[in-house]
Enzyme design. Structure first.
Site, short mmCIF file in Angstrom:
data_model
loop_
_atom_site.label_atom_id
_atom_site.label_comp_id
_atom_site.label_asym_id
_atom_site.label_seq_id
_atom_site.Cartn_x
_atom_site.Cartn_y
_atom_site.Cartn_z
N ALA A 11 -28.59 -45.40 -39.79
CA ALA A 11 -29.19 -46.39 -40.71
C ALA A 11 -29.52 -47.71 -40.01
O ALA A 11 -30.37 -48.46 -40.47
CB ALA A 11 -28.24 -46.65 -41.88
N GLY A 13 -30.89 -47.94 -37.12
CA GLY A 13 -32.02 -47.75 -36.21
C GLY A 13 -33.35 -48.01 -36.91
O GLY A 13 -33.39 -48.33 -38.11
N GLY A 16 -34.09 -45.03 -39.30
CA GLY A 16 -33.02 -45.07 -40.31
C GLY A 16 -33.20 -46.22 -41.28
O GLY A 16 -33.00 -46.06 -42.49
N LYS A 126 -34.81 -30.86 -30.62
CA LYS A 126 -34.79 -30.79 -32.10
C LYS A 126 -34.79 -29.33 -32.54
O LYS A 126 -34.12 -28.95 -33.50
CB LYS A 126 -36.00 -31.54 -32.69
CG LYS A 126 -35.89 -33.06 -32.54
CD LYS A 126 -37.14 -33.77 -33.02
CE LYS A 126 -37.17 -35.23 -32.59
NZ LYS A 126 -36.24 -36.10 -33.25
N1 LIG Z 1 -43.02 -41.07 -34.58
C1 LIG Z 1 -42.92 -42.08 -33.77
O1 LIG Z 1 -43.92 -42.76 -33.45
C2 LIG Z 1 -41.58 -42.45 -33.23
C3 LIG Z 1 -41.36 -43.66 -32.56
C4 LIG Z 1 -40.09 -43.95 -32.10
C5 LIG Z 1 -39.04 -43.05 -32.31
N2 LIG Z 1 -39.31 -41.87 -32.94
C6 LIG Z 1 -38.25 -40.88 -33.17
O2 LIG Z 1 -37.51 -41.25 -34.32
C7 LIG Z 1 -36.20 -40.69 -34.21
C8 LIG Z 1 -35.18 -41.81 -34.47
O3 LIG Z 1 -35.30 -42.74 -33.42
P1 LIG Z 1 -35.29 -44.33 -33.60
O4 LIG Z 1 -35.96 -44.86 -32.37
O5 LIG Z 1 -35.76 -44.69 -34.94
O6 LIG Z 1 -33.74 -44.61 -33.49
P2 LIG Z 1 -33.02 -45.95 -32.97
O7 LIG Z 1 -33.73 -47.14 -33.49
O8 LIG Z 1 -32.81 -45.84 -31.50
O9 LIG Z 1 -31.63 -45.84 -33.70
C9 LIG Z 1 -30.74 -44.80 -33.44
C10 LIG Z 1 -29.69 -44.76 -34.50
O10 LIG Z 1 -28.87 -43.62 -34.26
C11 LIG Z 1 -27.51 -44.03 -34.23
N3 LIG Z 1 -26.83 -43.19 -33.24
C12 LIG Z 1 -27.18 -43.00 -31.95
N4 LIG Z 1 -26.35 -42.13 -31.37
C13 LIG Z 1 -25.43 -41.79 -32.30
C14 LIG Z 1 -24.31 -40.93 -32.32
N5 LIG Z 1 -23.93 -40.26 -31.21
N6 LIG Z 1 -23.57 -40.81 -33.45
C15 LIG Z 1 -23.95 -41.47 -34.55
N7 LIG Z 1 -25.01 -42.31 -34.61
C16 LIG Z 1 -25.75 -42.46 -33.50
C17 LIG Z 1 -27.53 -45.50 -33.82
O11 LIG Z 1 -26.40 -46.10 -34.35
P3 LIG Z 1 -25.61 -47.29 -33.69
O12 LIG Z 1 -25.68 -48.38 -34.72
O13 LIG Z 1 -24.28 -46.71 -33.50
O14 LIG Z 1 -26.28 -47.62 -32.38
C18 LIG Z 1 -28.81 -45.98 -34.52
O15 LIG Z 1 -28.53 -46.31 -35.86
C19 LIG Z 1 -36.09 -40.08 -32.80
O16 LIG Z 1 -36.30 -38.71 -32.86
C20 LIG Z 1 -37.23 -40.76 -32.07
O17 LIG Z 1 -37.70 -39.98 -31.02
C21 LIG Z 1 -40.52 -41.57 -33.41
#
Ligand SMILES: NC(=O)c1ccc[n+]([C@@H]2O[C@H](COP(=O)([O-])OP(=O)(O)OC[C@H]3O[C@@H](n4cnc5c(N)ncnc54)[C@H](OP(=O)(O)O)[C@@H]3O)[C@@H](O)[C@H]2O)c1
Length: 337
Positions: A11, A13, A16, A126
């Protein structure tokens, strides 16, 4: 009517937070944020707690299976938006969700349309989670969202939009490959609809706002900003050459996430920018249902409006906390040298 209990991993991130906002806006969910104990004090998690959202400790990398099952108690729908490096940490989460009796598991998708099997490392990780979910006979929905508006634009020569542009994108090939784009703020609004829709149970769903080519996106930015944008082209051959080098570097040092990030970024460019994977048509061929079919009345945010926000200095910067943490870690490392 009792609200549906939804557990959300990640949440704090970017994805999230969008999901959290979408669920809150919808109003029919009781949200439980599943947070790493080490992150409980992160400003975004403190803000969640202060707003009345239940925070439960969950460490996917270190908790026992029993502990993960206990953290999922009472959760009906389990959503994960774990960041890119954490995809395989969802394997124990899927197993625990089955034991805990979760009614629908939505593991972390939220990428572009990519076929599994060698095109993109993240997509293949995934797929491992998806395959385990299916082996467990755990009800699921897999959601992808195209490429975010927030990372679709190049920088402007004036530097006006540097505050919000993370990567100065090149144009792949001739820039004429169509790609499905979505405003990050819409992702959660779609998710709220998808997870209470019986039609999406045990299905793959592509949610997206608009389809654009890179050339059209560059033209749009020039029109809105009134500035000529330098067009840096990169060919398929150059991208493939870079990918080979990046893969070698990442294999030599598998613990260095930044090296892996170069592989991830280049594979994205080859997939959506060259192969043309990220289209609604290809998604349907792969078996997805799209948001346009499911929710024809949904009013997506427009790329042109986002471009205006960006140029006006009003777009929200993304990954602010992460960038600050990385800067602090870098400075600490410099001091120690
Ligand atoms: N479609 C697009 O254009 C696009 C762009 C960017 C990303 N994405 C994808 O979106 C997805 C989510 O990525 P994001 O970049 O939104 O994430 P993010 O901002 O990096 O945030 C990651 C979240 O996951 C939590 N987390 C990480 N490792 C964990 C673990 N081992 N156990 C529990 N919680 C954990 C983190 O919590 P903490 O508070 O503990 O750090 C944080 O809340 C990924 O698959 C990414 O590749 C897509």
């Amino acid at each position: 009517m009792a609200r549906t209990k939804v557990g959300l991993v990640g949440a704090s991130g970017e994805t999230g937070a969008s999901i959290l906002n979408g669920l809150l806006e919808d109003g029919s969910f009781e949200i439980i944020a599943l947070v790493r104990p080490s992150s409980m004090s992160r400003p975004s998690n403190v803000a969640l707690k202060d707003s009345g959202i239940e925070l439960r400790a969950l460490d996917l990398d270190n908790d026992s299976q029993d502990k993960i099952v206990a953290a999922l108690e009472g959760i009906e729908i389990l959503l994960s938006a774990v960041g890119a490096p954490g995809q395989l940490s969802q394997l124990p989460l899927a197993t625990a969700a089955k034991t805990a009796g979760v009614k629908r598991f939505v593991p972390c998708g939220y990428v572009t349309v990519i076929p599994p099997g060698g095109v993109h490392i993240l997509r293949d990780q995934k797929e491992e989670v998806y395959n385990l979910t299916r082996r467990l006979n755990l009800p699921y929905t897999f959601i992808d969202c195209g490429w975010w508006y927030q990372i679709s634009f190049p920088k402007l020569p004036s530097g006006k939009i540097d505050y919000a542009v993370m990567v100065d994108n090149p144009i792949c090939g001739k820039g004429d490959v169509p790609s499905a784009l979505t405003d990050l703020r819409d992702v959660g609004r779609y998710v709220a609809k998808v997870i209470r829709d019986e039609r999406t149970l045990n299905k793959m769903v592509l949610v997206y706002d608009e389809v654009w080519t890179q050339k059209e996106v560059w033209d749009l930015l020039e029109k809105v900003a009134g500035e000529k944008v330098e067009r840096k082209y990169v060919s398929q051959e150059e991208l493939e050459g870079r990918l080979g080098e990046y893969k070698k570097a990442a294999e030599a040092d598998p613990t260095d996430f930044m090296k892996m990030l170069h592989v991830v970024e280049t594979q994205y460019l080859l997939s959506w920018g060259v192969r043309g994977d990220n289209t609604p048509e290809y998604a349907k061929y792969l078996g997805y249902i799209t948001s346009k079919e499911l929710y024809p009345d949904f009013k997506p945010l427009k790329l042109e409006d986002f471009a205006r926000e960006l140029v006006a200095g009003e777009a929200k910067e993304i990954y602010v906390e992460m960038k600050a943490m990385m800067k602090a870690a870098f400075e600490k490392q410099q001091q120690q040298q």
